[in-house]
Write a protein that holds these residues in place. Structure first.
Motif, PDB file in Angstrom:
ATOM      1  N   ASN A 128      45.880 -16.012  22.832  1.00 24.15           N
ATOM      2  CA  ASN A 128      44.619 -15.317  23.086  1.00 24.15           C
ATOM      3  C   ASN A 128      44.718 -14.317  24.237  1.00 24.15           C
ATOM      4  OD1 ASN A 128      43.702 -18.200  21.927  1.00 24.15           O
ATOM      5  ND2 ASN A 128      42.183 -16.673  21.369  1.00 24.15           N
ATOM      6  N   CYS A 129      45.798 -13.587  24.278  1.00 20.89           N
ATOM      7  CA  CYS A 129      45.944 -12.497  25.243  1.00 20.89           C
ATOM      8  C   CYS A 129      45.865 -11.183  24.458  1.00 20.89           C
ATOM      9  CB  CYS A 129      47.256 -12.644  26.005  1.00 20.89           C
ATOM     10  SG  CYS A 129      47.323 -14.138  27.054  1.00 20.89           S
ATOM     11  N   LYS A 130      46.526 -10.159  24.929  1.00 21.31           N
ATOM     12  CA  LYS A 130      46.531  -8.874  24.214  1.00 21.31           C
ATOM     13  C   LYS A 130      47.954  -8.383  24.001  1.00 21.31           C
ATOM     14  CE  LYS A 130      41.972  -7.399  25.845  1.00 21.31           C
ATOM     15  NZ  LYS A 130      41.185  -6.326  26.517  1.00 21.31           N
ATOM     16  N   ILE A 131      48.843  -9.328  23.833  1.00 23.13           N
ATOM     17  CA  ILE A 131      50.266  -8.999  23.734  1.00 23.13           C
ATOM     18  C   ILE A 131      50.591  -8.345  22.390  1.00 23.13           C
ATOM     19  CG2 ILE A 131      52.581  -9.998  23.653  1.00 23.13           C
ATOM     20  CD1 ILE A 131      51.595 -12.063  25.663  1.00 23.13           C
ATOM     21  N   GLN A 132      51.252  -7.212  22.450  1.00 22.30           N
ATOM     22  CA  GLN A 132      51.618  -6.483  21.242  1.00 22.30           C
ATOM     23  C   GLN A 132      53.077  -6.700  20.847  1.00 22.30           C
ATOM     24  OE1 GLN A 132      50.548  -2.385  21.864  1.00 22.30           O
ATOM     25  NE2 GLN A 132      48.348  -2.819  21.870  1.00 22.30           N
ATOM     26  N   GLU A 133      53.903  -7.084  21.806  1.00 18.97           N
ATOM     27  CA  GLU A 133      55.296  -7.374  21.492  1.00 18.97           C
ATOM     28  C   GLU A 133      55.902  -8.287  22.553  1.00 18.97           C
ATOM     29  OE1 GLU A 133      57.243  -3.369  23.532  1.00 18.97           O
ATOM     30  OE2 GLU A 133      57.139  -3.553  21.358  1.00 18.97           O
ATOM     31  N   ILE A 134      56.919  -9.028  22.143  1.00 20.30           N
ATOM     32  CA  ILE A 134      57.640  -9.893  23.073  1.00 20.30           C
ATOM     33  C   ILE A 134      58.745  -9.062  23.707  1.00 20.30           C
ATOM     34  CG2 ILE A 134      58.920 -12.035  23.344  1.00 20.30           C
ATOM     35  CD1 ILE A 134      57.761 -12.980  20.725  1.00 20.30           C
ATOM     36  N   ASP A 135      58.691  -8.933  25.005  1.00 18.10           N
ATOM     37  CA  ASP A 135      59.700  -8.118  25.683  1.00 18.10           C
ATOM     38  C   ASP A 135      61.050  -8.837  25.738  1.00 18.10           C
ATOM     39  OD1 ASP A 135      58.060  -5.735  26.816  1.00 18.10           O
ATOM     40  OD2 ASP A 135      56.861  -7.511  27.245  1.00 18.10           O
ATOM     41  N   SER A 136      62.078  -8.083  26.034  1.00 22.56           N
ATOM     42  CA  SER A 136      63.449  -8.598  25.978  1.00 22.56           C
ATOM     43  C   SER A 136      63.724  -9.696  27.001  1.00 22.56           C
ATOM     44  CB  SER A 136      64.436  -7.450  26.189  1.00 22.56           C
ATOM     45  OG  SER A 136      64.218  -6.822  27.448  1.00 22.56           O
ATOM     46  N   SER A 137      62.892  -9.811  28.039  1.00 28.60           N
ATOM     47  CA  SER A 137      63.166 -10.818  29.070  1.00 28.60           C
ATOM     48  C   SER A 137      63.038 -12.238  28.539  1.00 28.60           C
ATOM     49  CB  SER A 137      62.225 -10.635  30.271  1.00 28.60           C
ATOM     50  OG  SER A 137      60.876 -10.893  29.926  1.00 28.60           O
ATOM     51  N   ILE A 138      62.442 -12.398  27.349  1.00 28.08           N
ATOM     52  CA  ILE A 138      62.290 -13.733  26.766  1.00 28.08           C
ATOM     53  C   ILE A 138      63.659 -14.370  26.502  1.00 28.08           C
ATOM     54  CG2 ILE A 138      62.254 -12.958  24.356  1.00 28.08           C
ATOM     55  CD1 ILE A 138      59.920 -15.639  25.764  1.00 28.08           C
ATOM     56  N   LYS A 139      64.673 -13.539  26.315  1.00 27.73           N
ATOM     57  CA  LYS A 139      66.001 -14.065  25.982  1.00 27.73           C
ATOM     58  C   LYS A 139      66.621 -14.847  27.129  1.00 27.73           C
ATOM     59  CE  LYS A 139      68.389  -9.786  27.286  1.00 27.73           C
ATOM     60  NZ  LYS A 139      69.146  -8.609  26.783  1.00 27.73           N
ATOM     61  N   TYR A 140      66.120 -14.636  28.339  1.00 26.14           N
ATOM     62  CA  TYR A 140      66.664 -15.363  29.491  1.00 26.14           C
ATOM     63  C   TYR A 140      66.101 -16.778  29.623  1.00 26.14           C
ATOM     64  CZ  TYR A 140      68.273 -10.710  30.809  1.00 26.14           C
ATOM     65  OH  TYR A 140      68.878  -9.474  30.811  1.00 26.14           O
ATOM     66  N   GLU A 169      58.971 -24.662  23.666  1.00 23.15           N
ATOM     67  CA  GLU A 169      57.655 -24.449  23.073  1.00 23.15           C
ATOM     68  C   GLU A 169      57.128 -23.077  23.469  1.00 23.15           C
ATOM     69  OE1 GLU A 169      55.041 -27.631  24.021  1.00 23.15           O
ATOM     70  OE2 GLU A 169      56.578 -29.156  23.781  1.00 23.15           O
ATOM     71  N   LEU A 170      56.719 -22.309  22.471  1.00 27.70           N
ATOM     72  CA  LEU A 170      56.225 -20.957  22.727  1.00 27.70           C
ATOM     73  C   LEU A 170      54.947 -20.739  21.927  1.00 27.70           C
ATOM     74  CD1 LEU A 170      56.582 -18.145  23.962  1.00 27.70           C
ATOM     75  CD2 LEU A 170      58.057 -17.565  22.007  1.00 27.70           C
ATOM     76  N   ARG A 171      53.842 -20.491  22.641  1.00 31.21           N
ATOM     77  CA  ARG A 171      52.549 -20.257  21.999  1.00 31.21           C
ATOM     78  C   ARG A 171      52.163 -18.786  22.177  1.00 31.21           C
ATOM     79  NH1 ARG A 171      49.143 -24.792  21.133  1.00 31.21           N
ATOM     80  NH2 ARG A 171      50.014 -26.769  21.864  1.00 31.21           N
ATOM     81  N   LEU A 172      52.034 -18.089  21.072  1.00 32.90           N
ATOM     82  CA  LEU A 172      51.671 -16.668  21.108  1.00 32.90           C
ATOM     83  C   LEU A 172      50.592 -16.366  20.073  1.00 32.90           C
ATOM     84  CD1 LEU A 172      55.269 -15.225  21.468  1.00 32.90           C
ATOM     85  CD2 LEU A 172      53.467 -15.064  23.190  1.00 32.90           C
ATOM     86  N   ALA A 173      49.782 -17.353  19.756  1.00 32.57           N
ATOM     87  CA  ALA A 173      48.732 -17.171  18.749  1.00 32.57           C
ATOM     88  C   ALA A 173      47.637 -16.246  19.262  1.00 32.57           C
ATOM     89  CB  ALA A 173      48.138 -18.526  18.360  1.00 32.57           C
ATOM     90  N   HIS A 174      46.941 -15.622  18.320  1.00 24.59           N
ATOM     91  CA  HIS A 174      45.803 -14.752  18.629  1.00 24.59           C
ATOM     92  C   HIS A 174      46.198 -13.602  19.565  1.00 24.59           C
ATOM     93  CE1 HIS A 174      42.769 -17.321  16.682  1.00 24.59           C
ATOM     94  NE2 HIS A 174      43.495 -18.320  17.120  1.00 24.59           N
ATOM     95  N   ASN A 175      47.212 -12.879  19.149  1.00 21.65           N
ATOM     96  CA  ASN A 175      47.617 -11.678  19.868  1.00 21.65           C
ATOM     97  C   ASN A 175      47.675 -10.509  18.878  1.00 21.65           C
ATOM     98  OD1 ASN A 175      48.201 -12.111  22.854  1.00 21.65           O
ATOM     99  ND2 ASN A 175      49.233 -13.891  21.973  1.00 21.65           N
ATOM    100  N   GLU A 176      48.413  -9.475  19.214  1.00 23.09           N
ATOM    101  CA  GLU A 176      48.455  -8.278  18.372  1.00 23.09           C
ATOM    102  C   GLU A 176      49.883  -7.923  17.975  1.00 23.09           C
ATOM    103  OE1 GLU A 176      46.436  -5.313  20.673  1.00 23.09           O
ATOM    104  OE2 GLU A 176      44.675  -6.589  21.002  1.00 23.09           O
TER     105      GLU A 176
END
Length: 394
Positions: free
Chosen positions: A161-173, A179-186
């Motif tokens: 429930n944020c306004k995230i449009q894409e997962i940035d590359s820093s997630i790889k670190y 567990e990753l919750r990214l529901a209700h975004n864009e």
């Protein structure tokens, strides 16, 4: 303005020694000032949930504080929290915070809960070597940026429930992420970098804008993925998706809140049953269809005709046979649909012996919705307070 006093604290803890107090709970007290707590040098745990605090400046001297909840207050800033250098758990959810910069110096922090605020960006987390849980859901955060570049110890991250449009590359670190919750975004796609987070077991991508099957193929790299939610994405409307996802991620147990093997099995069984019913229906209709006979004008007019009551009885019998067959098809079809699509949180788990009349016989229709496992993904997000086991753990 309502201030907490040292006398009140000592009385409620039945002691006269401030150093004897290590844990305090003052919830729902309408407190706006807790500066007296500076006298309690040994205080380690403090719960101030549901008060009227607008500042944490009074907590600066609480250098031994390890666990703090200031959820549901009137905080616009975390200024003052820097002094609590021993904090391992901080819950400041449901306030009016616009920034989280003040937490960057809390090097011992393990669980950070800041959901339901007005935070627009994630601060650098470089110094938090022990941080394992971050909950930032329901904040107007549009991107992750490089904030997770050194967050190597994170295992649970919620940005629903944020306004995230894409997962940035820093997630790889975040190599320990489970567990990753990214529901209700864009979000419209998943980055290739996500494939490096091979320890992810639970992934919630519900209610985003993912349209193409090709955008999901990176999930094949998540060899430990057990729980996946795609409900609410355009791609999830495709009937063949469940089977394709299972082939893509063989380790998957729960898909869209339902045990994936049961969904596939029930869907297949439902299709077979429908074919069988259609065949039986055709046989019955053929059986009751009267063959064509030419009218014999030379037939003896004295030959008795069928009694009108007998005609009506025969017609009713014919119609009843067709209706019963259609009812069976409908019952089986609806039951299969329920098992595939119904939300496990609304379905009763033990709906088992519903008798459905089929002519003179009765057929038992079983609905085997296994809600106990599925509810855990689709239920409201649990509040993380102690950095303990997640509600997603199966």
């Amino acid at each position: 303005m309502k201030a907490l006093t040292s006398k009140q604290v000592l009385q409620e803890n039945h002691t006269s020694d401030p150093n004897a107090v290590t844990s305090l709970t003052f919830t729902h007290r309408a407190l706006s000032d807790v500066s007296c707590l500076a006298e309690f040098k040994k205080l380690e745990k403090l719960d101030l949930t549901f008060n009227n605090l607008s500042s944490l400046e009074g907590l600066k001297p609480c250098v031994n504080l390890k666990w703090l909840s200031v959820k549901q207050n009137k905080l616009r800033s975390l200024k003052g929290i820097e002094g609590c250098v021993c904090l391992t758990v901080l819950n400041a959810g449901s306030n009016m915070l616009q920034s989280m910069e003040e937490v960057s110096s809390l090097v011992r922090l393990r669980a950070l809960i800041l959901n339901d605020n007005e935070i627009v960006s994630i601060c650098r987390l470089d110094q938090m070597k022990e941080l394992n849980t971050i909950v930032l859901s329901r904040n107007p955060i549009s991107k992750i940026g490089e904030s997770l570049g050194k967050a190597n110890s994170i295992t649970k991250l919620s940005l629903s429930n944020c306004k995230i449009q894409e997962i940035d590359s820093s997630i790889k670190y975040c190599m320990e992420l489970r567990e990753l919750r990214l529901a209700h975004n864009e979000m419209r796609a998943l980055p290739s970098e996500l494939g490096r987070n091979t320890k992810i077991q639970n992934l919630d991508l519900g209610n985003n804008l993912i349209t193409r099957w090709s955008d999901l193929k990176i999930l094949s790299s998540l060899t430990n993925l057990k729980n996946l939610n795609l409900v609410g994405n355009p791609v999830a409307d495709k009937d063949v998706l469940t089977k394709k996802i299972k082939n893509l991620v063989p380790s998957l147990h729960i898909f869209n809140g339902r045990p994936i093997d049961k969904v596939i099995r029930n869907a297949t069984a439902g299709t077979d049953d429908n074919h069988s019913v259609d065949a039986k229906k055709g046989q019955k209709m053929k059986k009751h269809k009267q063959p064509y006979k030419p009218i014999n004008k030379d037939k003896d007019e004295n030959t008795p005709s069928m009694d009108p009551k007998s005609k009506r009885k025969s017609r009713d019998s014919k119609d009843k046979s067709v209706i019963d067959t259609e009812d069976v098809a409908k019952v089986r079809h609806d039951d299969a649909d329920e098992m595939v699509y119904i939300d496990a949180t609304e379905k009763k788990e033990n709906r088992e012996d519903d008798d459905v009349a089929v002519g003179k016989k009765k057929k038992k229709v079983k609905s085997k919705a296994s809600g106990s496992l599925a509810v855990q993904l689709l239920s409201p997000e649990p509040e993380v307070g102690l950095g303990g086991p997640s509600a997603w753990d199966l």
